[in-house]
Design a protein around this motif. Structure first.
Motif, PDB file in Angstrom:
ATOM      1  N   GLU A   4      11.180  20.760 -16.880  1.00 16.90           N
ATOM      2  CA  GLU A   4       9.849  21.072 -17.256  1.00 16.90           C
ATOM      3  C   GLU A   4       9.657  22.526 -17.113  1.00 16.90           C
ATOM      4  OE1 GLU A   4       7.160  17.323 -14.920  1.00 16.90           O
ATOM      5  OE2 GLU A   4       7.015  19.546 -14.440  1.00 16.90           O
ATOM      6  N   ARG A   6       6.934  25.020 -17.697  1.00 18.14           N
ATOM      7  CA  ARG A   6       5.376  24.899 -17.378  1.00 18.14           C
ATOM      8  C   ARG A   6       4.758  26.414 -17.266  1.00 18.14           C
ATOM      9  NH1 ARG A   6       4.482  20.109 -15.273  1.00 18.14           N
ATOM     10  NH2 ARG A   6       2.353  20.504 -14.612  1.00 18.14           N
ATOM     11  N   ASP A  88      -5.951  26.488 -16.661  1.00 18.97           N
ATOM     12  CA  ASP A  88      -5.086  25.354 -17.571  1.00 18.97           C
ATOM     13  C   ASP A  88      -3.684  25.212 -17.069  1.00 18.97           C
ATOM     14  OD1 ASP A  88      -4.960  23.420 -20.021  1.00 18.97           O
ATOM     15  OD2 ASP A  88      -3.137  24.708 -20.205  1.00 18.97           O
ATOM     16  N   ASP A  90      -1.686  22.652 -18.512  1.00 19.09           N
ATOM     17  CA  ASP A  90      -1.070  21.510 -19.351  1.00 19.09           C
ATOM     18  C   ASP A  90      -0.131  21.965 -20.403  1.00 19.09           C
ATOM     19  OD1 ASP A  90      -2.723  19.693 -18.030  1.00 19.09           O
ATOM     20  OD2 ASP A  90      -4.142  19.435 -19.528  1.00 19.09           O
ATOM     21  N   ASP A  91       0.253  23.358 -20.501  1.00 20.52           N
ATOM     22  CA  ASP A  91       1.140  23.876 -21.431  1.00 20.52           C
ATOM     23  C   ASP A  91       2.510  23.676 -20.632  1.00 20.52           C
ATOM     24  OD1 ASP A  91       2.812  24.947 -23.122  1.00 20.52           O
ATOM     25  OD2 ASP A  91       1.678  27.065 -22.994  1.00 20.52           O
ATOM     26  N   LEU A  93       6.621  21.931 -21.486  1.00 20.84           N
ATOM     27  CA  LEU A  93       7.486  21.441 -22.198  1.00 20.84           C
ATOM     28  C   LEU A  93       8.335  20.547 -21.443  1.00 20.84           C
ATOM     29  CD1 LEU A  93       8.266  24.763 -24.591  1.00 20.84           C
ATOM     30  CD2 LEU A  93       7.073  22.481 -25.355  1.00 20.84           C
ATOM     31  N   HIS A 126      10.797  26.004 -32.700  1.00 19.17           N
ATOM     32  CA  HIS A 126      10.297  24.936 -33.448  1.00 19.17           C
ATOM     33  C   HIS A 126      11.123  24.465 -34.575  1.00 19.17           C
ATOM     34  CE1 HIS A 126       6.604  25.807 -31.101  1.00 19.17           C
ATOM     35  NE2 HIS A 126       6.305  24.793 -31.098  1.00 19.17           N
ATOM     36  N   THR A 156      13.884  19.513 -26.704  1.00 16.31           N
ATOM     37  CA  THR A 156      12.863  18.586 -26.307  1.00 16.31           C
ATOM     38  C   THR A 156      13.432  17.273 -25.847  1.00 16.31           C
ATOM     39  OG1 THR A 156      11.249  19.504 -27.852  1.00 16.31           O
ATOM     40  CG2 THR A 156      10.872  17.338 -26.967  1.00 16.31           C
ATOM     41  N   VAL A 168       2.278  16.382 -20.856  1.00 13.10           N
ATOM     42  CA  VAL A 168       3.069  17.480 -21.416  1.00 13.10           C
ATOM     43  C   VAL A 168       3.048  17.472 -22.864  1.00 13.10           C
ATOM     44  CG1 VAL A 168       5.030  16.623 -19.713  1.00 13.10           C
ATOM     45  CG2 VAL A 168       5.032  15.619 -21.865  1.00 13.10           C
ATOM     46  N   ARG A 169       3.460  18.570 -23.581  1.00 19.96           N
ATOM     47  CA  ARG A 169       3.097  18.749 -24.874  1.00 19.96           C
ATOM     48  C   ARG A 169       3.931  17.663 -25.610  1.00 19.96           C
ATOM     49  NH1 ARG A 169       4.557  25.105 -25.386  1.00 19.96           N
ATOM     50  NH2 ARG A 169       4.874  24.579 -27.626  1.00 19.96           N
ATOM     51  N   THR A 170       3.364  16.964 -26.709  1.00 21.44           N
ATOM     52  CA  THR A 170       3.987  15.803 -27.257  1.00 21.44           C
ATOM     53  C   THR A 170       3.807  16.264 -29.126  1.00 21.44           C
ATOM     54  OG1 THR A 170       2.037  14.653 -27.588  1.00 21.44           O
ATOM     55  CG2 THR A 170       3.431  14.148 -25.808  1.00 21.44           C
ATOM     56  N   GLU A 172       6.210  17.592 -30.746  1.00 16.03           N
ATOM     57  CA  GLU A 172       6.861  18.956 -31.072  1.00 16.03           C
ATOM     58  C   GLU A 172       8.385  18.637 -30.925  1.00 16.03           C
ATOM     59  OE1 GLU A 172       4.932  22.648 -29.571  1.00 16.03           O
ATOM     60  OE2 GLU A 172       3.651  21.114 -28.448  1.00 16.03           O
TER      61      GLU A 172
END
Length: 217
Positions: A4, A6, A88, A90-91, A93, A126, A156, A168-170, A172
């Motif tokens: 993770e 974070r 926050d 929640d960022d 990966l 990305h 990812t 987690v980020r989804t 992406e």
């Protein structure tokens, strides 16, 4: 391994408060559950963020470790103090390694003084599926020739997040590589024209200074 990455958004001026609490109370308590706190950082030029990296052997052990830590006495005792420093969290990966995994040194003890002088740069691309092979064939050799070899590469992990209490980020698909410099003065970027047609968004660079007890030093 499962990682993770974070990156917390902090309340103004509260980052060092969280780092102090994190290094005193949370590192050993997390690692006692089977996870590994790989790196913790101050982000250069971004005083109100706290990026850090932790690892798990696999997804089932990730769930078990997170349940044990966030249901355990250390977090329950200090969570209000920690949460009060953050806007926050929640960022995040969710990643797995491709090629070298993040390096690790012996962690200094609680109360360690000065952080190491090194700088890590995490570059987030990305990308489409299959990018890791292209990076290994064409990008990594160019970086090595320029004197900036990747010390870790992650991409990812698309497995379901089985601990939804921590989002987690989804949606992406990213590839993250780390470079290490002995000092910030040695940092340099490398022109990589072969990437132009391969990226689906602009790259993101995180300039990371290890904290005093970071295992990435």
């Amino acid at each position: 391994m499962i990682y993770e990455l974070r990156r917390y958004t902090m309340r103004p001026g509260r980052r060092d408060t969280l780092i102090s609490l994190f290094e005193r109370e949370f590192i050993e308590a997390q690692e006692a559950t089977g996870m590994r706190v790989t790196g913790s950082f101050r982000e250069a030029g971004e005083p109100d963020t706290f990026p850090w990296l932790r690892a798990f052997p696999d997804m089932p052990s990730r769930r078990a470790s997170l349940e044990a830590f966030y249901g355990g006495p250390v977090w329950l005792t200090h969570r209000d103090e920690a949460n009060a420093t953050m806007i926050d969290s929640d960022d995040v990966l969710l990643l797995h390694p491709v090629g070298p995994e993040p390096p690790s040194w012996e962690r200094p003890p609680v109360g360690a003084g000065e952080p190491p002088p090194s700088l890590y740069v995490a570059t987030i691309y990305h990308v489409e599926d299959g990018f890791a092979g292209f990076f290994a064939r064409e990008v990594a050799p160019a970086l090595a020739e320029a004197g900036v070899p990747p010390v870790a590469c992650l991409e990812t992990e698309h497995a379901e997040n089985t601990y939804p209490r921590l989002p987690v980020r989804t949606g992406e698909n990213v590839f993250v590589w780390f470079a290490r410099f002995d000092t910030p003065e040695e940092e340099r970027e490398v022109e990589l024209p072969m990437l132009k047609s391969r990226l689906t968004a602009a790259p993101v660079r995180l300039r990371l200074r290890p904290t005093a007890r970071s295992a990435m030093r």
